[in-house]
Design a protein around this motif. Structure first.
Motif, PDB file in Angstrom:
ATOM      1  N   LEU A 170       0.824  -1.209   0.000  1.00 22.47           N
ATOM      2  CA  LEU A 170       0.000   0.000   0.000  1.00 22.47           C
ATOM      3  C   LEU A 170       0.859   1.261   0.000  1.00 22.47           C
ATOM      4  CD1 LEU A 170      -2.930  -1.055   2.359  1.00 22.47           C
ATOM      5  CD2 LEU A 170      -3.142  -0.278  -0.017  1.00 22.47           C
ATOM      6  N   ALA A 171       1.975   1.233   0.716  1.00 22.94           N
ATOM      7  CA  ALA A 171       2.871   2.398   0.729  1.00 22.94           C
ATOM      8  C   ALA A 171       3.484   2.614  -0.647  1.00 22.94           C
ATOM      9  CB  ALA A 171       3.968   2.210   1.774  1.00 22.94           C
ATOM     10  N   ARG A 172       3.822   1.541  -1.336  1.00 21.01           N
ATOM     11  CA  ARG A 172       4.395   1.679  -2.681  1.00 21.01           C
ATOM     12  C   ARG A 172       3.377   2.267  -3.654  1.00 21.01           C
ATOM     13  NH1 ARG A 172       7.852  -3.925  -3.694  1.00 21.01           N
ATOM     14  NH2 ARG A 172       9.486  -3.516  -2.136  1.00 21.01           N
ATOM     15  N   VAL A 173       2.180   1.715  -3.652  1.00 24.00           N
ATOM     16  CA  VAL A 173       1.145   2.205  -4.567  1.00 24.00           C
ATOM     17  C   VAL A 173       0.798   3.656  -4.253  1.00 24.00           C
ATOM     18  CG1 VAL A 173      -1.275   1.950  -5.255  1.00 24.00           C
ATOM     19  CG2 VAL A 173       0.181  -0.071  -5.068  1.00 24.00           C
ATOM     20  N   ALA A 174       0.619   3.982  -2.968  1.00 16.17           N
ATOM     21  CA  ALA A 174       0.211   5.328  -2.571  1.00 16.17           C
ATOM     22  C   ALA A 174       1.296   6.360  -2.886  1.00 16.17           C
ATOM     23  CB  ALA A 174      -0.115   5.354  -1.074  1.00 16.17           C
ATOM     24  N   THR A 175       2.549   6.057  -2.523  1.00 24.16           N
ATOM     25  CA  THR A 175       3.639   7.016  -2.735  1.00 24.16           C
ATOM     26  C   THR A 175       3.945   7.174  -4.212  1.00 24.16           C
ATOM     27  OG1 THR A 175       4.566   6.411  -0.578  1.00 24.16           O
ATOM     28  CG2 THR A 175       6.010   7.586  -2.098  1.00 24.16           C
ATOM     29  N   PHE A 176       3.932   6.080  -4.953  1.00 21.62           N
ATOM     30  CA  PHE A 176       4.138   6.153  -6.402  1.00 21.62           C
ATOM     31  C   PHE A 176       3.044   7.011  -7.046  1.00 21.62           C
ATOM     32  CE2 PHE A 176       2.978   4.377 -10.605  1.00 21.62           C
ATOM     33  CZ  PHE A 176       4.151   4.662 -11.287  1.00 21.62           C
ATOM     34  N   SER A 177       1.802   6.805  -6.644  1.00 20.31           N
ATOM     35  CA  SER A 177       0.688   7.566  -7.216  1.00 20.31           C
ATOM     36  C   SER A 177       0.820   9.053  -6.912  1.00 20.31           C
ATOM     37  CB  SER A 177      -0.646   7.044  -6.679  1.00 20.31           C
ATOM     38  OG  SER A 177      -0.829   5.687  -7.016  1.00 20.31           O
ATOM     39  N   ALA A 178       1.233   9.393  -5.694  1.00 19.52           N
ATOM     40  CA  ALA A 178       1.410  10.803  -5.327  1.00 19.52           C
ATOM     41  C   ALA A 178       2.530  11.436  -6.144  1.00 19.52           C
ATOM     42  CB  ALA A 178       1.704  10.915  -3.831  1.00 19.52           C
ATOM     43  N   CYS A 179       3.649  10.713  -6.294  1.00 18.28           N
ATOM     44  CA  CYS A 179       4.767  11.223  -7.106  1.00 18.28           C
ATOM     45  C   CYS A 179       4.331  11.481  -8.542  1.00 18.28           C
ATOM     46  CB  CYS A 179       5.926  10.227  -7.094  1.00 18.28           C
ATOM     47  SG  CYS A 179       6.823  10.100  -5.533  1.00 18.28           S
ATOM     48  N   MET A 180       3.636  10.509  -9.126  1.00 23.22           N
ATOM     49  CA  MET A 180       3.228  10.630 -10.525  1.00 23.22           C
ATOM     50  C   MET A 180       2.151  11.694 -10.706  1.00 23.22           C
ATOM     51  SD  MET A 180       5.287   8.649 -12.000  1.00 23.22           S
ATOM     52  CE  MET A 180       4.631   8.781 -13.659  1.00 23.22           C
ATOM     53  N   SER A 181       1.312  11.909  -9.688  1.00 23.36           N
ATOM     54  CA  SER A 181       0.286  12.954  -9.785  1.00 23.36           C
ATOM     55  C   SER A 181       0.938  14.312 -10.011  1.00 23.36           C
ATOM     56  CB  SER A 181      -0.555  12.995  -8.502  1.00 23.36           C
ATOM     57  OG  SER A 181      -1.308  11.821  -8.349  1.00 23.36           O
ATOM     58  N   PHE A 182       1.944  14.613  -9.218  1.00 18.81           N
ATOM     59  CA  PHE A 182       2.598  15.912  -9.350  1.00 18.81           C
ATOM     60  C   PHE A 182       3.396  16.005 -10.647  1.00 18.81           C
ATOM     61  CE2 PHE A 182       1.787  15.888  -4.769  1.00 18.81           C
ATOM     62  CZ  PHE A 182       1.226  17.146  -4.626  1.00 18.81           C
ATOM     63  N   GLN A 183       4.000  14.891 -11.069  1.00 16.16           N
ATOM     64  CA  GLN A 183       4.727  14.912 -12.347  1.00 16.16           C
ATOM     65  C   GLN A 183       3.785  15.201 -13.504  1.00 16.16           C
ATOM     66  OE1 GLN A 183       7.174  11.564 -13.270  1.00 16.16           O
ATOM     67  NE2 GLN A 183       8.884  12.401 -12.125  1.00 16.16           N
ATOM     68  N   HIS A 184       2.664  14.513 -13.552  1.00 15.38           N
ATOM     69  CA  HIS A 184       1.724  14.716 -14.662  1.00 15.38           C
ATOM     70  C   HIS A 184       1.079  16.097 -14.612  1.00 15.38           C
ATOM     71  CE1 HIS A 184       2.186  10.794 -16.379  1.00 15.38           C
ATOM     72  NE2 HIS A 184       1.811  10.175 -15.277  1.00 15.38           N
ATOM     73  N   LEU A 185       0.913  16.642 -13.406  1.00 16.18           N
ATOM     74  CA  LEU A 185       0.360  17.985 -13.280  1.00 16.18           C
ATOM     75  C   LEU A 185       1.245  19.008 -13.985  1.00 16.18           C
ATOM     76  CD1 LEU A 185      -1.779  19.876 -12.075  1.00 16.18           C
ATOM     77  CD2 LEU A 185      -0.375  19.983  -9.994  1.00 16.18           C
ATOM     78  N   THR A 186       2.555  18.809 -13.940  1.00 18.20           N
ATOM     79  CA  THR A 186       3.465  19.765 -14.584  1.00 18.20           C
ATOM     80  C   THR A 186       3.320  19.776 -16.102  1.00 18.20           C
ATOM     81  OG1 THR A 186       5.309  18.173 -14.785  1.00 18.20           O
ATOM     82  CG2 THR A 186       5.157  19.439 -12.735  1.00 18.20           C
ATOM     83  N   LYS A 187       2.763  18.705 -16.674  1.00 15.48           N
ATOM     84  CA  LYS A 187       2.643  18.658 -18.135  1.00 15.48           C
ATOM     85  C   LYS A 187       1.652  19.688 -18.664  1.00 15.48           C
ATOM     86  CE  LYS A 187       4.090  13.865 -18.604  1.00 15.48           C
ATOM     87  NZ  LYS A 187       3.752  12.500 -19.016  1.00 15.48           N
ATOM     88  N   ALA A 188       0.663  20.038 -17.844  1.00 11.78           N
ATOM     89  CA  ALA A 188      -0.257  21.106 -18.257  1.00 11.78           C
ATOM     90  C   ALA A 188       0.521  22.396 -18.473  1.00 11.78           C
ATOM     91  CB  ALA A 188      -1.335  21.302 -17.202  1.00 11.78           C
ATOM     92  N   PHE A 189       1.496  22.642 -17.592  1.00  4.85           N
ATOM     93  CA  PHE A 189       2.347  23.833 -17.721  1.00  4.85           C
ATOM     94  C   PHE A 189       3.302  23.702 -18.903  1.00  4.85           C
ATOM     95  CE2 PHE A 189       6.705  25.266 -16.692  1.00  4.85           C
ATOM     96  CZ  PHE A 189       6.520  26.640 -16.839  1.00  4.85           C
ATOM     97  N   VAL A 190       4.011  22.570 -18.963  1.00  2.00           N
ATOM     98  CA  VAL A 190       5.030  22.378 -19.995  1.00  2.00           C
ATOM     99  C   VAL A 190       4.442  22.473 -21.398  1.00  2.00           C
ATOM    100  CG1 VAL A 190       6.663  20.724 -20.999  1.00  2.00           C
ATOM    101  CG2 VAL A 190       6.573  21.043 -18.516  1.00  2.00           C
TER     102      VAL A 190
END
Length: 255
Positions: A170-190
């Protein structure tokens, strides 16, 4: 309005293709929730067969943003916020560099580097604890965000990094998802800076995000039934298969 006409209006693609991508969003989101990785890569591989190259990474990024935000929200109690505090500044740095440097390494080189790193993370010695410190995590955030913006293939790298820092499924899935959420959010800017027109694809993106939430809910129900040992084995082998695919793609492009 008929269903086909509705689907036709979601994007510049044919209606049946839009429908197929919505169904695929359910399946791939469920896969990422249950196994921890793989759904985003499978989705971008399929989307690459039917979408214009200019729309592929930004549309995929927004769909994955919705999928990962949903997964992180449902598992937020298990997110490693200490790791996130170091990862996020790196994400910002990587996004700023990507917006300035919308270029790629020679075809094939980046894919081979990613494949080698992921395979080493899965089958090599465990990283020493000091290698997972604040500075290393910040650099990982910057590097993987840059990779994600340029080629859309950072998921396996982030997952390999998270694998060494988290010990439970659960920690792997949750932390990975949080990391990727912020990464993908930057694509709107980029891609906004780069001039991509998101509104033409907005209907399809919203439909795929909603479908992804259904897939996430189903996948998390399966995840909670898996033992730690079975999840660890599935996580490692899915990462390995993704790395081998990237390696093969890299060799083809070099040739």
């Amino acid at each position: 309005m008929s269903l086909l006409a509705f689907l036709q209006g979601l994007s510049p693609l044919e209606g049946w293709l839009n429908g197929a991508l919505i169904v695929l969003s359910i399946l791939t989101s469920g896969m990422s929730a249950a196994v921890g990785i793989g759904g985003g890569t499978l989705l971008i591989i399929t989307m690459a067969q039917v979408m214009p190259a200019a729309a592929l990474i930004p549309v995929h990024g927004m769909v994955q943003l919705g999928s990962n935000v949903g997964r992180a929200t449902l598992t937020w109690r298990h997110v490693d916020w200490a790791l996130m505090s170091a990862f996020l500044p790196g994400v910002v740095i990587g996004a700023l560099v990507a917006a300035w440097l919308m270029v790629r390494l020679p075809a094939g080189v980046l894919e081979l580097c990613i494949a080698a790193f992921v395979l080493l993370s899965c089958w090599g010695p465990a990283l020493p604890h000091k290698a997972l410190g604040w500075g290393t995590t910040l650099m990982a955030g910057a590097a993987t965000t840059l990779i994600s913006s340029l080629v859309g293939a950072s998921g396996p790298v982030v997952a390999a990094f998270v694998k060494h820092s988290q010990t439970t499924r659960l920690a792997r899935v949750a932390t990975f998802s949080a990391c990727m959420s912020f990464q993908h959010l930057t694509k709107a800017f980029v891609f906004g800076v780069a001039g991509f027109v998101f509104h033409e694809w907005l209907g399809l993106m919203v439909a795929m995000v909603l479908a992804g939430l259904v897939g996430t809910w189903l996948g998390l129900k399966l995840l909670r039934r898996l033992s730690e040992q079975r999840f660890d084995a599935l996580f490692k082998w899915v990462l390995t298969l993704l790395a081998l695919r990237l390696g093969w793609l890299g060799i083809e492009r070099l040739g």
